[in-house]
Design a protein around this motif. Sequence first.
Motif, PDB file in Angstrom:
ATOM      1  N   MET A 107       0.834  -1.206   0.000  1.00 52.04           N
ATOM      2  CA  MET A 107       0.000   0.000   0.000  1.00 52.04           C
ATOM      3  C   MET A 107       0.871   1.259   0.000  1.00 52.04           C
ATOM      4  O   MET A 107       0.600   2.214  -0.757  1.00 52.04           O
ATOM      5  N   VAL A 108       1.920   1.293   0.818  1.00 48.58           N
ATOM      6  CA  VAL A 108       2.802   2.461   0.865  1.00 48.58           C
ATOM      7  C   VAL A 108       3.477   2.672  -0.489  1.00 48.58           C
ATOM      8  O   VAL A 108       3.516   3.802  -1.014  1.00 48.58           O
ATOM      9  N   LEU A 109       3.994   1.590  -1.070  1.00 51.16           N
ATOM     10  CA  LEU A 109       4.646   1.709  -2.382  1.00 51.16           C
ATOM     11  C   LEU A 109       3.653   2.158  -3.447  1.00 51.16           C
ATOM     12  O   LEU A 109       3.989   2.976  -4.318  1.00 51.16           O
ATOM     13  N   ALA A 110       2.425   1.640  -3.383  1.00 52.10           N
ATOM     14  CA  ALA A 110       1.420   2.019  -4.380  1.00 52.10           C
ATOM     15  C   ALA A 110       1.102   3.505  -4.288  1.00 52.10           C
ATOM     16  O   ALA A 110       1.003   4.197  -5.313  1.00 52.10           O
ATOM     17  N   VAL A 111       0.956   4.024  -3.060  1.00 51.85           N
ATOM     18  CA  VAL A 111       0.671   5.459  -2.892  1.00 51.85           C
ATOM     19  C   VAL A 111       1.832   6.301  -3.413  1.00 51.85           C
ATOM     20  O   VAL A 111       1.625   7.290  -4.131  1.00 51.85           O
ATOM     21  N   ALA A 175      15.120 -20.327   9.829  1.00 51.18           N
ATOM     22  CA  ALA A 175      14.715 -20.878   8.529  1.00 51.18           C
ATOM     23  C   ALA A 175      13.319 -20.404   8.132  1.00 51.18           C
ATOM     24  O   ALA A 175      13.096 -19.955   6.994  1.00 51.18           O
ATOM     25  N   LEU A 176      12.357 -20.478   9.074  1.00 52.94           N
ATOM     26  CA  LEU A 176      10.994 -20.060   8.727  1.00 52.94           C
ATOM     27  C   LEU A 176      10.939 -18.558   8.452  1.00 52.94           C
ATOM     28  O   LEU A 176      10.248 -18.112   7.521  1.00 52.94           O
ATOM     29  N   ILE A 177      11.671 -17.774   9.236  1.00 50.75           N
ATOM     30  CA  ILE A 177      11.711 -16.324   8.993  1.00 50.75           C
ATOM     31  C   ILE A 177      12.292 -16.025   7.611  1.00 50.75           C
ATOM     32  O   ILE A 177      11.815 -15.133   6.897  1.00 50.75           O
ATOM     33  N   SER A 178      13.306 -16.794   7.223  1.00 52.74           N
ATOM     34  CA  SER A 178      13.895 -16.605   5.890  1.00 52.74           C
ATOM     35  C   SER A 178      12.873 -16.870   4.791  1.00 52.74           C
ATOM     36  O   SER A 178      12.772 -16.096   3.826  1.00 52.74           O
ATOM     37  N   ILE A 179      12.119 -17.958   4.930  1.00 56.45           N
ATOM     38  CA  ILE A 179      11.095 -18.274   3.927  1.00 56.45           C
ATOM     39  C   ILE A 179      10.014 -17.193   3.915  1.00 56.45           C
ATOM     40  O   ILE A 179       9.504 -16.812   2.847  1.00 56.45           O
ATOM     41  N   MET A 180       9.664 -16.677   5.104  1.00 54.42           N
ATOM     42  CA  MET A 180       8.647 -15.620   5.169  1.00 54.42           C
ATOM     43  C   MET A 180       9.138 -14.351   4.478  1.00 54.42           C
ATOM     44  O   MET A 180       8.366 -13.669   3.785  1.00 54.42           O
ATOM     45  N   MET A 181      10.423 -14.028   4.633  1.00 51.74           N
ATOM     46  CA  MET A 181      10.978 -12.853   3.961  1.00 51.74           C
ATOM     47  C   MET A 181      10.900 -13.011   2.441  1.00 51.74           C
ATOM     48  O   MET A 181      10.558 -12.065   1.721  1.00 51.74           O
ATOM     49  N   ILE A 182      11.201 -14.203   1.956  1.00 50.46           N
ATOM     50  CA  ILE A 182      11.113 -14.440   0.505  1.00 50.46           C
ATOM     51  C   ILE A 182       9.672 -14.315   0.037  1.00 50.46           C
ATOM     52  O   ILE A 182       9.382 -13.733  -1.018  1.00 50.46           O
ATOM     53  N   SER A 183       8.738 -14.857   0.822  1.00 50.04           N
ATOM     54  CA  SER A 183       7.317 -14.783   0.449  1.00 50.04           C
ATOM     55  C   SER A 183       6.846 -13.335   0.386  1.00 50.04           C
ATOM     56  O   SER A 183       6.089 -12.954  -0.525  1.00 50.04           O
ATOM     57  N   VAL A 184       7.291 -12.506   1.343  1.00 48.82           N
ATOM     58  CA  VAL A 184       6.941 -11.080   1.323  1.00 48.82           C
ATOM     59  C   VAL A 184       7.497 -10.426   0.062  1.00 48.82           C
ATOM     60  O   VAL A 184       6.800  -9.685  -0.639  1.00 48.82           O
ATOM     61  N   TRP A 185       8.751 -10.723  -0.249  1.00 44.39           N
ATOM     62  CA  TRP A 185       9.409 -10.139  -1.427  1.00 44.39           C
ATOM     63  C   TRP A 185       8.679 -10.522  -2.712  1.00 44.39           C
ATOM     64  O   TRP A 185       8.485  -9.700  -3.620  1.00 44.39           O
ATOM     65  N   ILE A 186       8.218 -11.776  -2.803  1.00 45.63           N
ATOM     66  CA  ILE A 186       7.514 -12.234  -4.011  1.00 45.63           C
ATOM     67  C   ILE A 186       6.138 -11.571  -4.128  1.00 45.63           C
ATOM     68  O   ILE A 186       5.708 -11.201  -5.221  1.00 45.63           O
ATOM     69  N   SER A 187       5.453 -11.393  -3.001  1.00 43.98           N
ATOM     70  CA  SER A 187       4.044 -10.977  -3.036  1.00 43.98           C
ATOM     71  C   SER A 187       3.852  -9.477  -3.184  1.00 43.98           C
ATOM     72  O   SER A 187       2.743  -9.038  -3.526  1.00 43.98           O
ATOM     73  N   ILE A 188       4.875  -8.684  -2.918  1.00 44.34           N
ATOM     74  CA  ILE A 188       4.709  -7.229  -2.938  1.00 44.34           C
ATOM     75  C   ILE A 188       4.237  -6.730  -4.309  1.00 44.34           C
ATOM     76  O   ILE A 188       3.326  -5.893  -4.395  1.00 44.34           O
ATOM     77  N   GLY A 189       4.805  -7.250  -5.380  1.00 45.85           N
ATOM     78  CA  GLY A 189       4.480  -6.756  -6.713  1.00 45.85           C
ATOM     79  C   GLY A 189       3.013  -6.903  -7.061  1.00 45.85           C
ATOM     80  O   GLY A 189       2.357  -5.934  -7.485  1.00 45.85           O
ATOM     81  N   PHE A 190       2.467  -8.099  -6.852  1.00 46.30           N
ATOM     82  CA  PHE A 190       1.054  -8.332  -7.183  1.00 46.30           C
ATOM     83  C   PHE A 190       0.137  -7.432  -6.358  1.00 46.30           C
ATOM     84  O   PHE A 190      -0.780  -6.786  -6.888  1.00 46.30           O
ATOM     85  N   ASN A 191       0.383  -7.370  -5.044  1.00 48.02           N
ATOM     86  CA  ASN A 191      -0.455  -6.548  -4.176  1.00 48.02           C
ATOM     87  C   ASN A 191      -0.336  -5.069  -4.533  1.00 48.02           C
ATOM     88  O   ASN A 191      -1.328  -4.332  -4.489  1.00 48.02           O
ATOM     89  N   MET A 192       0.851  -4.634  -4.903  1.00 45.20           N
ATOM     90  CA  MET A 192       1.041  -3.227  -5.248  1.00 45.20           C
ATOM     91  C   MET A 192       0.258  -2.857  -6.511  1.00 45.20           C
ATOM     92  O   MET A 192      -0.374  -1.796  -6.568  1.00 45.20           O
ATOM     93  N   ILE A 193       0.262  -3.748  -7.505  1.00 43.72           N
ATOM     94  CA  ILE A 193      -0.483  -3.479  -8.739  1.00 43.72           C
ATOM     95  C   ILE A 193      -1.983  -3.369  -8.440  1.00 43.72           C
ATOM     96  O   ILE A 193      -2.678  -2.483  -8.957  1.00 43.72           O
ATOM     97  N   ILE A 194      -2.501  -4.242  -7.596  1.00 39.30           N
ATOM     98  CA  ILE A 194      -3.922  -4.194  -7.242  1.00 39.30           C
ATOM     99  C   ILE A 194      -4.235  -2.904  -6.477  1.00 39.30           C
ATOM    100  O   ILE A 194      -5.273  -2.266  -6.705  1.00 39.30           O
TER     101      ILE A 194
END
Length: 311
Positions: A107-111, A175-194
Amino acid sequence: MNQHSPALAGEPAVPQKKSSLQKGETLAGFLFVSPMLIGVFILVLLPIVATFVLSFADWNFVQGWNGIKWIGFGNFEKLLDDDLFMKSVRNNLIFLLTVPVYMIISMVLAVLINKYVYWKSYFKVAYFMPYISSIVAVAVVWQVMFQPSYGPINEFLKAVGVDNPPKWIADPHFALISIMMISVWISIGFNMIIYIAGLQSIPRDLYEAADIDGASPWVKFIRITFPLLSPTSFFLLVTGIISTFKVFDIIAVMTQGGPIGSTSLMVWHLYDQAFVNLKVGYASSISAVLFLFVMAITLVQWVVQRKWVNY
């Protein structure tokens, strides 16, 4: 007045024609959608029903249909004593934290991109690339980034004075935090476009009226932007939470649920039981629990959304 009018002659010709036309249109409609309905029934509804039925059985599909043993709720009772399954449920619940994190960042990036940044198209493409990239390629890149000895992240941490940087995906605590960071990085683009699409649908005259009243940018965001983006946020929240319960590919490529089960999520545990240990009945009971989890969380969201979503 026309003497040959059907209404005067007492003949209900028009209703009959209309009824026949409606039946024809209905039949044509069913014929057009029937391929999709048949596909949904065979590929979606039938497997769901079969999964619920098999969750009451002890079955190894290698033995064939004759190997099915009906054990009632035995698989569900066994789940309560399965430490790895309970750890997978806990990991899934922790993984839910990624949804609000990437929604806020998006949301911040989209604004910012929608109002304050030149070359909007470049930034849209740049942030959207991870979402459409192959998950294998993404995993390889992040394996290099997280490499404990010479990875760029740990090299940077050592450069700023961190003596013992984490071992990331090799460390059960990170390990789980690392996977969560990657998931956040992947998902930002789609959410930002919406979110950008949602921002562009807000009427400009609302901001003009706020400017006339002397409202600050923060007040305009709180009173106009955030409430009118609430349907978009609700959509992204529902789809984001459901997607966290489907995370599998990044786990399969990077950690296979390890180390010592620290990144095992419910879908990975289901896969491990069904296709490695060949316990189809037990895996079906995990699927049933997963389905109920997603259904319950989605229903709660639908009930709660009446209090914060503005349509």
